[in-house]
Scaffold this active site. Structure first.
Site, mmCIF file in Angstrom:
data_model
loop_
_atom_site.group_PDB
_atom_site.id
_atom_site.type_symbol
_atom_site.label_atom_id
_atom_site.label_comp_id
_atom_site.label_asym_id
_atom_site.label_seq_id
_atom_site.Cartn_x
_atom_site.Cartn_y
_atom_site.Cartn_z
ATOM 1 N N THR A 145 0.142 4.252 -2.637
ATOM 2 C CA THR A 145 0.379 4.815 -1.272
ATOM 3 C C THR A 145 1.714 4.993 -0.913
ATOM 4 O OG1 THR A 145 -1.589 3.800 -0.410
ATOM 5 C CG2 THR A 145 -0.042 4.626 1.132
ATOM 6 N N ARG A 159 -15.152 4.955 3.167
ATOM 7 C CA ARG A 159 -14.227 3.921 3.383
ATOM 8 C C ARG A 159 -12.903 4.323 3.623
ATOM 9 N NH1 ARG A 159 -8.921 2.207 1.266
ATOM 10 N NH2 ARG A 159 -9.011 0.209 1.389
ATOM 11 N N VAL A 160 -12.282 3.832 4.725
ATOM 12 C CA VAL A 160 -11.133 4.331 5.228
ATOM 13 C C VAL A 160 -10.190 3.082 5.230
ATOM 14 C CG1 VAL A 160 -9.945 4.949 7.466
ATOM 15 C CG2 VAL A 160 -11.811 6.008 6.606
ATOM 16 N N GLY A 161 -9.010 3.061 4.685
ATOM 17 C CA GLY A 161 -8.023 2.017 4.433
ATOM 18 C C GLY A 161 -7.020 1.970 5.573
ATOM 19 N N ASP A 162 -6.102 1.228 5.603
ATOM 20 C CA ASP A 162 -5.128 0.923 6.807
ATOM 21 C C ASP A 162 -4.178 2.208 6.764
ATOM 22 O OD1 ASP A 162 -4.224 0.500 3.983
ATOM 23 O OD2 ASP A 162 -2.043 0.176 4.839
ATOM 24 N N THR A 165 1.525 -0.834 2.323
ATOM 25 C CA THR A 165 0.696 -0.416 0.972
ATOM 26 C C THR A 165 0.086 -1.593 0.649
ATOM 27 O OG1 THR A 165 1.021 0.492 -1.063
ATOM 28 C CG2 THR A 165 2.770 -0.944 -0.598
ATOM 29 N N GLY A 166 -0.977 -1.401 -0.295
ATOM 30 C CA GLY A 166 -1.664 -2.649 -0.609
ATOM 31 C C GLY A 166 -3.238 -2.571 -0.299
ATOM 32 N N GLY A 209 -6.028 -2.167 1.802
ATOM 33 C CA GLY A 209 -5.880 -1.894 3.356
ATOM 34 C C GLY A 209 -6.630 -2.799 4.250
HETATM 35 N N1 ASP Z 1 -3.243 0.833 1.520
HETATM 36 C C1 ASP Z 1 -4.032 2.013 0.611
HETATM 37 C C2 ASP Z 1 -5.559 1.723 1.135
HETATM 38 O O1 ASP Z 1 -6.094 0.839 1.329
HETATM 39 C C3 ASP Z 1 -4.088 1.555 -0.745
HETATM 40 C C4 ASP Z 1 -2.634 1.653 -1.357
HETATM 41 O O2 ASP Z 1 -1.583 1.066 -0.849
HETATM 42 O O3 ASP Z 1 -2.543 2.182 -2.637
HETATM 43 O O4 ASP Z 1 -6.118 2.638 1.060
#
Ligand code: ASP
Length: 329
Positions: free
Chosen positions: A189, A217-220, A240-241, A243
């Site tokens: 991200t 699915r929805v992330g952060d 990032t990471g 979510g």
């Molecule tokens: N934070 C993003 C998510 O969970 C993933 C990512 O950082 O690559 O959707």
């Protein structure tokens, strides 16, 4: 050095830099210093694609754009990066083979907009900005976001996987196992936070989310306070990471609030990582990283595991920095 990083370094050679005299310093890797201070304007963004994104953001500022224009222009660059498999329509799809995008944008006066689970839109960050500026809402999702995009004159892209994503998806289908994997290619991200010469801040965050996620699915990244938070009175943070782990601790909001209580950006990022670790038993399988700036332009960065890096641009240069992490290499 990874091929991706090498590619970005090579692609920067010959690029017009905002300060021509420091051109050779542009792609130099650095180790994170304990406190990175205080030059503004400043743009900070996640991962090595942050280098060209920062450049685009700085170019926008130099051309007279606002800090909001800059953080939008910066991550639009990444949304078009065909080598990036977790931002933009070229990103890896969900389990059903459909690429869905999340993005958010926020200004230091508290305005914000986001889109989640949106399909066929090349620049979800610009759609998020339209939500902020043209609707009474903060967040639009799925088909509603797509309808709003059409009404706003965005064109719908053909729904097909990019060549690289198609190859990876075919490989994945052989086992169809979903397990978040800690490495740079699976957490890509772009989160960008910036401050202009007058102390105004803004941030942006855009992603195709986790590869092979469940449909819907929805992330952060599109969740204000999780993937992004900005407050001119204090500072800004992005994440990032994985979510789900970031949402559970309201990561970016937490960091801004810790800074409000007097922590430095570095201390606040470290505390957020500690909090995240304390809430997750399977921490060996989880990567997350945070970036922060305060209103003086002091920066912080911290991750759960080694491997997270970020790009920092000021008028002195645009450099890639390896973040410190809780677990050591
Ligand atoms: N934070 C993003 C998510 O969970 C993933 C990512 O950082 O690559 O959707």
């Amino acid at each position: 050095m990874s091929q991706r990083r090498k590619f970005i370094k090579q692609s920067l050679i010959g690029t017009a830099l905002f300060i021509p005299s420091i051109s050779t310093a542009c792609a130099a890797d650095e180790k994170q210093k304990s406190s990175e201070s205080g030059e503004i304007p400043l743009i900070l963004s996640t991962w090595n694609h942050g280098l060209p994104a920062n450049q685009a953001a700085m170019d926008s500022l130099t051309a007279g754009g606002t800090i909001l224009d800059a953080v939008e222009a910066g991550v639009r660059d990444t949304e078009l990066d065909m080598d990036n498999l977790s931002v933009g329509l070229q990103g890896l799809p969900d389990r059903e083979g459909i690429t869905t995008l999340d993005a958010s944008i926020m200004t230091g006066d508290g305005n914000c907009g986001s889109v989640a689970f949106v399909r066929q839109i090349k620049h979800p960050i610009s759609l998020a900005r339209r939500v902020m500026e043209k609707t009474p809402h903060v967040m639009l999702a799925g088909e509603g976001a797509r309808q709003f995009a059409i009404a706003e004159g965005f064109s719908l892209e053909k729904e097909e996987l990019s060549p690289k994503a198609a190859i990876e998806y075919e490989k994945w289908k052989k086992t169809s196992q979903y397990k978040p994997i800690i490495n740079i290619e699976n957490h890509d991200t772009i989160g960008m936070i910036g401050i202009d010469a007058n102390g105004n801040m803004a941030g942006s965050c855009t992603t195709s989310g986790l590869a092979y996620k469940m449909h819907g699915r929805v992330g952060d990244s599109p969740i204000i306070g999780a993937g992004l938070y900005v407050d001119n009175e204090v500072g800004a943070a992005t994440a990032t990471g994985l979510g789900e782990t970031i949402i559970k601790i309201c990561g970016s909001f937490l960091i801004v609030e810790l800074m409000r209580q007097g922590r430095t950006p570095q201390e606040a990022c470290e505390e957020a990582v500690r909090r995240l670790i304390s809430k997750n038993k399977n921490i060996n399988d989880i990567q997350a990283g945070f970036l922060a700036i305060n209103k003086e332009g002091v920066t912080g960065a911290f991750a759960v595991h080694p491997g997270f890096n970020f790009a920092k641009a000021t008028q002195s240069g645009n450099v890639l920095i390896d973040s410190n992490s809780h677990f050591k290499p």
